[in-house]
Design an enzyme around this catalytic site. Sequence first.
Site, PDB file in Angstrom:
ATOM      1  N   SER A 140       1.503  -6.787  -1.474  1.00 31.99           N
ATOM      2  CA  SER A 140       0.430  -7.265  -2.361  1.00 31.99           C
ATOM      3  C   SER A 140       0.848  -8.608  -2.927  1.00 31.99           C
ATOM      4  O   SER A 140       2.040  -8.854  -3.138  1.00 31.99           O
ATOM      5  CB  SER A 140       0.235  -6.267  -3.499  1.00 31.99           C
ATOM      6  OG  SER A 140      -0.542  -6.856  -4.517  1.00 31.99           O
ATOM      7  N   TYR A 153       3.425  -0.899 -10.702  1.00 31.95           N
ATOM      8  CA  TYR A 153       2.952  -1.270  -9.363  1.00 31.95           C
ATOM      9  C   TYR A 153       3.562  -2.619  -8.965  1.00 31.95           C
ATOM     10  O   TYR A 153       4.112  -2.761  -7.861  1.00 31.95           O
ATOM     11  CB  TYR A 153       1.419  -1.350  -9.371  1.00 31.95           C
ATOM     12  CG  TYR A 153       0.786  -1.780  -8.067  1.00 31.95           C
ATOM     13  CD1 TYR A 153       0.561  -0.857  -7.049  1.00 31.95           C
ATOM     14  CD2 TYR A 153       0.400  -3.096  -7.857  1.00 31.95           C
ATOM     15  CE1 TYR A 153      -0.032  -1.237  -5.852  1.00 31.95           C
ATOM     16  CE2 TYR A 153      -0.188  -3.495  -6.660  1.00 31.95           C
ATOM     17  CZ  TYR A 153      -0.412  -2.561  -5.661  1.00 31.95           C
ATOM     18  OH  TYR A 153      -0.993  -2.954  -4.485  1.00 31.95           O
TER      19      TYR A 153
HETATM   20  N1  LIG Z   1      -6.869  -2.494  -2.852  1.00 30.47           N
HETATM   21  C1  LIG Z   1      -6.265  -3.618  -3.222  1.00 30.47           C
HETATM   22  O1  LIG Z   1      -6.772  -4.400  -4.046  1.00 30.47           O
HETATM   23  C2  LIG Z   1      -4.944  -4.005  -2.600  1.00 30.47           C
HETATM   24  C3  LIG Z   1      -4.509  -5.341  -2.734  1.00 30.47           C
HETATM   25  C4  LIG Z   1      -3.283  -5.698  -2.189  1.00 30.47           C
HETATM   26  C5  LIG Z   1      -2.520  -4.770  -1.529  1.00 30.47           C
HETATM   27  N2  LIG Z   1      -2.971  -3.486  -1.413  1.00 30.47           N
HETATM   28  C6  LIG Z   1      -2.093  -2.519  -0.722  1.00 30.47           C
HETATM   29  O2  LIG Z   1      -2.771  -2.003   0.412  1.00 30.47           O
HETATM   30  C7  LIG Z   1      -2.272  -0.695   0.712  1.00 30.47           C
HETATM   31  C8  LIG Z   1      -3.433   0.248   0.899  1.00 30.47           C
HETATM   32  O3  LIG Z   1      -4.154   0.307  -0.324  1.00 30.47           O
HETATM   33  P1  LIG Z   1      -5.707   0.685  -0.389  1.00 30.47           P
HETATM   34  O4  LIG Z   1      -6.396  -0.390  -1.121  1.00 30.47           O
HETATM   35  O5  LIG Z   1      -6.195   1.078   0.938  1.00 30.47           O
HETATM   36  O6  LIG Z   1      -5.610   1.937  -1.381  1.00 30.47           O
HETATM   37  P2  LIG Z   1      -6.198   3.417  -1.267  1.00 30.47           P
HETATM   38  O7  LIG Z   1      -7.585   3.376  -0.755  1.00 30.47           O
HETATM   39  O8  LIG Z   1      -5.924   4.009  -2.594  1.00 30.47           O
HETATM   40  O9  LIG Z   1      -5.265   4.076  -0.159  1.00 30.47           O
HETATM   41  C9  LIG Z   1      -3.940   4.403  -0.422  1.00 30.47           C
HETATM   42  C10 LIG Z   1      -3.444   5.279   0.707  1.00 30.47           C
HETATM   43  O10 LIG Z   1      -2.091   5.650   0.442  1.00 30.47           O
HETATM   44  C11 LIG Z   1      -1.965   7.049   0.639  1.00 30.47           C
HETATM   45  N3  LIG Z   1      -0.895   7.577  -0.182  1.00 30.47           N
HETATM   46  C12 LIG Z   1      -0.731   7.467  -1.514  1.00 30.47           C
HETATM   47  N4  LIG Z   1       0.374   8.103  -1.908  1.00 30.47           N
HETATM   48  C13 LIG Z   1       0.925   8.635  -0.805  1.00 30.47           C
HETATM   49  C14 LIG Z   1       2.083   9.415  -0.563  1.00 30.47           C
HETATM   50  N5  LIG Z   1       2.901   9.783  -1.561  1.00 30.47           N
HETATM   51  N6  LIG Z   1       2.366   9.792   0.707  1.00 30.47           N
HETATM   52  C15 LIG Z   1       1.539   9.435   1.720  1.00 30.47           C
HETATM   53  N7  LIG Z   1       0.426   8.707   1.555  1.00 30.47           N
HETATM   54  C16 LIG Z   1       0.125   8.314   0.305  1.00 30.47           C
HETATM   55  C17 LIG Z   1      -3.327   7.603   0.248  1.00 30.47           C
HETATM   56  O11 LIG Z   1      -3.581   8.835   0.873  1.00 30.47           O
HETATM   57  P3  LIG Z   1      -3.466  10.235   0.125  1.00 30.47           P
HETATM   58  O12 LIG Z   1      -3.879  10.028  -1.280  1.00 30.47           O
HETATM   59  O13 LIG Z   1      -4.273  11.148   0.909  1.00 30.47           O
HETATM   60  O14 LIG Z   1      -2.026  10.568   0.243  1.00 30.47           O
HETATM   61  C18 LIG Z   1      -4.256   6.560   0.820  1.00 30.47           C
HETATM   62  O15 LIG Z   1      -4.516   6.807   2.172  1.00 30.47           O
HETATM   63  C19 LIG Z   1      -1.348  -0.325  -0.453  1.00 30.47           C
HETATM   64  O16 LIG Z   1      -0.015  -0.554  -0.087  1.00 30.47           O
HETATM   65  C20 LIG Z   1      -1.756  -1.294  -1.547  1.00 30.47           C
HETATM   66  O17 LIG Z   1      -0.706  -1.525  -2.448  1.00 30.47           O
HETATM   67  C21 LIG Z   1      -4.166  -3.085  -1.918  1.00 30.47           C
END
Ligand SMILES: NC(=O)c1ccc[n+]([C@@H]2O[C@H](COP(=O)([O-])OP(=O)(O)OC[C@H]3O[C@@H](n4cnc5c(N)ncnc54)[C@H](OP(=O)(O)O)[C@@H]3O)[C@@H](O)[C@H]2O)c1
Length: 288
Positions: A140, A153
């Site tokens: 991120s 985070y």
């Molecule tokens: N959304 C943003 O603004 C943003 C910006 C920059 C970077 N990112 C990064 O992008 C990545 C994906 O984020 P997203 O936006 O797609 O968020 P999201 O929709 O909340 O998805 C997060 C994923 O991580 C899984 N997860 C969480 N805890 C886990 C665990 N202990 N073991 C296995 N799986 C786990 C969740 O599945 P379950 O809950 O089913 O386990 C879900 O599939 C993350 O690394 C995030 O930091 C996001």
Amino acid sequence: MSGDVVLITGGGRGIGRHLAREFAKCGTKKVILWGRTEKCLKDTCEEITLMGTECHYFICDVANREEVYKQAKVVREKVGDVTILVNNAAVVHGKSLMDSDDDALLKSQHINTMGQFWTTKAFLPRMLELQTGHVVCVNSILSLSPIPGTIDYCTSKASSLAFMESLTLGLLDCPGVGCTTVLPFHTNTEMFQGMRVRFPKLFPPLKPEVVAQRTVDAVRTNTAFVYLPWTMNALVILKSVLPQSALEEIHRFSGTYTCMNTFKGRTAGFWNSVITSTDQSYGLQQSG
Ligand SMILES: NC(=O)c1ccc[n+]([C@@H]2O[C@H](COP(=O)([O-])OP(=O)(O)OC[C@H]3O[C@@H](n4cnc5c(N)ncnc54)[C@H](OP(=O)(O)O)[C@@H]3O)[C@@H](O)[C@H]2O)c1
């Protein structure tokens, strides 16, 4: 990528689900999804199978080291050698340090940072033996430019960035094995729901499909670090040349200083369930 077997942590929803689609579109041989919520994993798995790509899912909490090693063994035996590992799973609970439950603070480090240690230790050795492989981290931009209201985070992502920088250099002399770290700006998934920047037209959230496309492109071209959108490169330069006082003014003016005030994220129920369900696996005591 026709011979590649890709494993995506957090592959059931959000950016992870789009990554599964993108890898499938690129002709990856097999896609494996890891996560904790079976329904999301199953839905994504069905979608990828319908696209014509072999897909499997496994319930695995990446913060639980024993579970990671156990499921990695199951993957090797049932599906085969993983050649692309995508560390995408993460959580955010969006509170200030003082308002945060101690266990929640620990858990974000366990999931967002330590999870990568365990998955990489589980799959990298075989990639090195085969002399083919790629480790990907969906990081991120907050790892470089932390904001208030999500201190755990930002800390976990900064730590994860150091992990990837070290790993990328450490693999320089390992033929066929590379690394990619993607640093996206705010992306339109459930993760940061409610977060508001002051000029949303100037800084619109990224689409998760675009983040996924750019990530897969970076793997194909063996690009080590990708800032999304590309304008975030300016942030890196500004941070290294401007004094702290000027950076503070930029944070105040752009609204990043207060953008987490409107954060909703997932429901409190989600976090309570994470805390309850994972306490034993981390060997933690509930505080308070
Ligand atoms: N959304 C943003 O603004 C943003 C910006 C920059 C970077 N990112 C990064 O992008 C990545 C994906 O984020 P997203 O936006 O797609 O968020 P999201 O929709 O909340 O998805 C997060 C994923 O991580 C899984 N997860 C969480 N805890 C886990 C665990 N202990 N073991 C296995 N799986 C786990 C969740 O599945 P379950 O809950 O089913 O386990 C879900 O599939 C993350 O690394 C995030 O930091 C996001």
